[in-house]
Design a protein around this motif. Structure first.
Motif, short mmCIF file in Angstrom:
data_model
loop_
_atom_site.label_atom_id
_atom_site.label_comp_id
_atom_site.label_asym_id
_atom_site.label_seq_id
_atom_site.Cartn_x
_atom_site.Cartn_y
_atom_site.Cartn_z
N ASP A 9 0.82 -1.22 0.00
CA ASP A 9 0.00 0.00 0.00
C ASP A 9 0.85 1.26 0.00
O ASP A 9 0.39 2.31 -0.46
N VAL A 10 2.07 1.18 0.55
CA VAL A 10 2.95 2.34 0.63
C VAL A 10 4.37 1.94 0.23
O VAL A 10 4.72 0.76 0.26
N ILE A 11 5.17 2.95 -0.13
CA ILE A 11 6.58 2.75 -0.45
C ILE A 11 7.32 4.01 -0.05
O ILE A 11 6.76 5.11 -0.12
N ARG A 12 8.55 3.87 0.38
CA ARG A 12 9.36 5.03 0.76
C ARG A 12 9.85 5.74 -0.50
O ARG A 12 10.10 5.12 -1.52
N LEU A 13 10.00 7.05 -0.38
CA LEU A 13 10.40 7.88 -1.51
C LEU A 13 11.70 7.39 -2.13
O LEU A 13 11.80 7.26 -3.35
N GLY A 14 12.72 7.12 -1.32
CA GLY A 14 14.00 6.66 -1.84
C GLY A 14 13.88 5.36 -2.62
O GLY A 14 14.48 5.21 -3.69
N GLN A 15 13.07 4.45 -2.12
CA GLN A 15 12.85 3.18 -2.81
C GLN A 15 12.11 3.39 -4.13
O GLN A 15 12.42 2.77 -5.14
N PHE A 16 11.13 4.28 -4.10
CA PHE A 16 10.35 4.54 -5.31
C PHE A 16 11.20 5.17 -6.40
O PHE A 16 11.04 4.85 -7.58
N LEU A 17 12.11 6.07 -6.02
CA LEU A 17 12.97 6.70 -7.01
C LEU A 17 13.78 5.64 -7.77
O LEU A 17 13.95 5.74 -8.99
N LYS A 18 14.25 4.64 -7.06
CA LYS A 18 15.00 3.56 -7.71
C LYS A 18 14.08 2.67 -8.54
O LYS A 18 14.39 2.35 -9.68
N LEU A 19 12.93 2.30 -7.99
CA LEU A 19 11.98 1.43 -8.69
C LEU A 19 11.50 2.06 -9.99
O LEU A 19 11.37 1.38 -11.01
N ALA A 20 11.28 3.36 -9.98
CA ALA A 20 10.77 4.07 -11.16
C ALA A 20 11.90 4.49 -12.11
O ALA A 20 11.64 5.18 -13.09
N ARG A 47 12.67 14.45 2.52
CA ARG A 47 12.64 13.26 3.40
C ARG A 47 12.65 12.00 2.54
O ARG A 47 11.64 11.65 1.95
N ARG A 48 13.79 11.35 2.48
CA ARG A 48 13.93 10.14 1.67
C ARG A 48 13.01 9.03 2.16
O ARG A 48 12.58 8.17 1.41
N GLY A 49 12.67 9.05 3.44
CA GLY A 49 11.82 8.02 4.03
C GLY A 49 10.33 8.33 3.96
O GLY A 49 9.53 7.59 4.51
N LYS A 54 -0.49 5.14 -3.34
CA LYS A 54 -0.94 5.08 -4.73
C LYS A 54 -1.61 6.40 -5.10
O LYS A 54 -2.35 6.97 -4.32
N GLY A 55 -1.27 6.90 -6.28
CA GLY A 55 -1.81 8.17 -6.75
C GLY A 55 -0.85 9.33 -6.58
O GLY A 55 -1.02 10.38 -7.20
N ASP A 56 0.19 9.18 -5.73
CA ASP A 56 1.17 10.26 -5.54
C ASP A 56 1.99 10.43 -6.81
O ASP A 56 2.33 9.46 -7.49
N GLY A 65 17.61 17.00 -16.77
CA GLY A 65 16.24 17.12 -17.25
C GLY A 65 15.21 16.79 -16.19
O GLY A 65 15.55 16.55 -15.04
N ARG A 66 13.96 16.80 -16.62
CA ARG A 66 12.85 16.54 -15.71
C ARG A 66 12.24 15.18 -16.03
O ARG A 66 12.05 14.85 -17.19
N ALA A 67 11.98 14.41 -14.98
CA ALA A 67 11.36 13.09 -15.13
C ALA A 67 10.29 12.95 -14.06
O ALA A 67 10.40 13.53 -12.98
N SER A 68 9.25 12.19 -14.35
CA SER A 68 8.18 12.01 -13.37
C SER A 68 7.59 10.62 -13.44
O SER A 68 7.72 9.92 -14.45
N ALA A 69 6.94 10.23 -12.36
CA ALA A 69 6.28 8.94 -12.28
C ALA A 69 5.16 9.03 -11.25
O ALA A 69 5.24 9.80 -10.30
N THR A 70 4.13 8.23 -11.47
CA THR A 70 3.00 8.15 -10.55
C THR A 70 3.02 6.80 -9.86
O THR A 70 3.24 5.77 -10.50
N VAL A 71 2.76 6.80 -8.56
CA VAL A 71 2.67 5.55 -7.80
C VAL A 71 1.33 4.90 -8.15
O VAL A 71 0.28 5.51 -8.03
N ALA A 72 1.40 3.66 -8.63
CA ALA A 72 0.17 2.97 -9.04
C ALA A 72 0.04 1.66 -8.28
O ALA A 72 0.96 1.13 -7.75
#
Length: 72
Positions: A9-20, A47-49, A54-56, A65-72
């Protein structure tokens, strides 16, 4: 913008940056966050933690450059 599936249901910001693929490694993710180059839902977050849900929307503004991703 990429939609990146997470298994919980949740993921830490630092982990998501790598995953995405917004960061090459944990050290790179730490550097991006510490330098204020990462925003979550339009607000810079250093805050890396931070817990993402979902939806963030995560945006990285870096010199390359600029890159983006949505938590799904």
């Amino acid at each position: 913008m990429d939609h990146v599936e997470i298994s919980d249901d949740v993921i830490r910001l630092g982990q998501f940056l790598k995953l995405a693929n917004l960061a090459d490694s944990g050290a790179h993710a730490r550097e991006l966050v510490a330098d204020g180059e990462v925003s979550v839902n339009g607000e810079v977050d250093t805050r890396r933690g931070r817990q993402l849900q979902k939806g963030d929307v995560v945006v990285v503004d870096s010199p390359t450059g600029r890159a983006s991703a949505t938590v799904a």
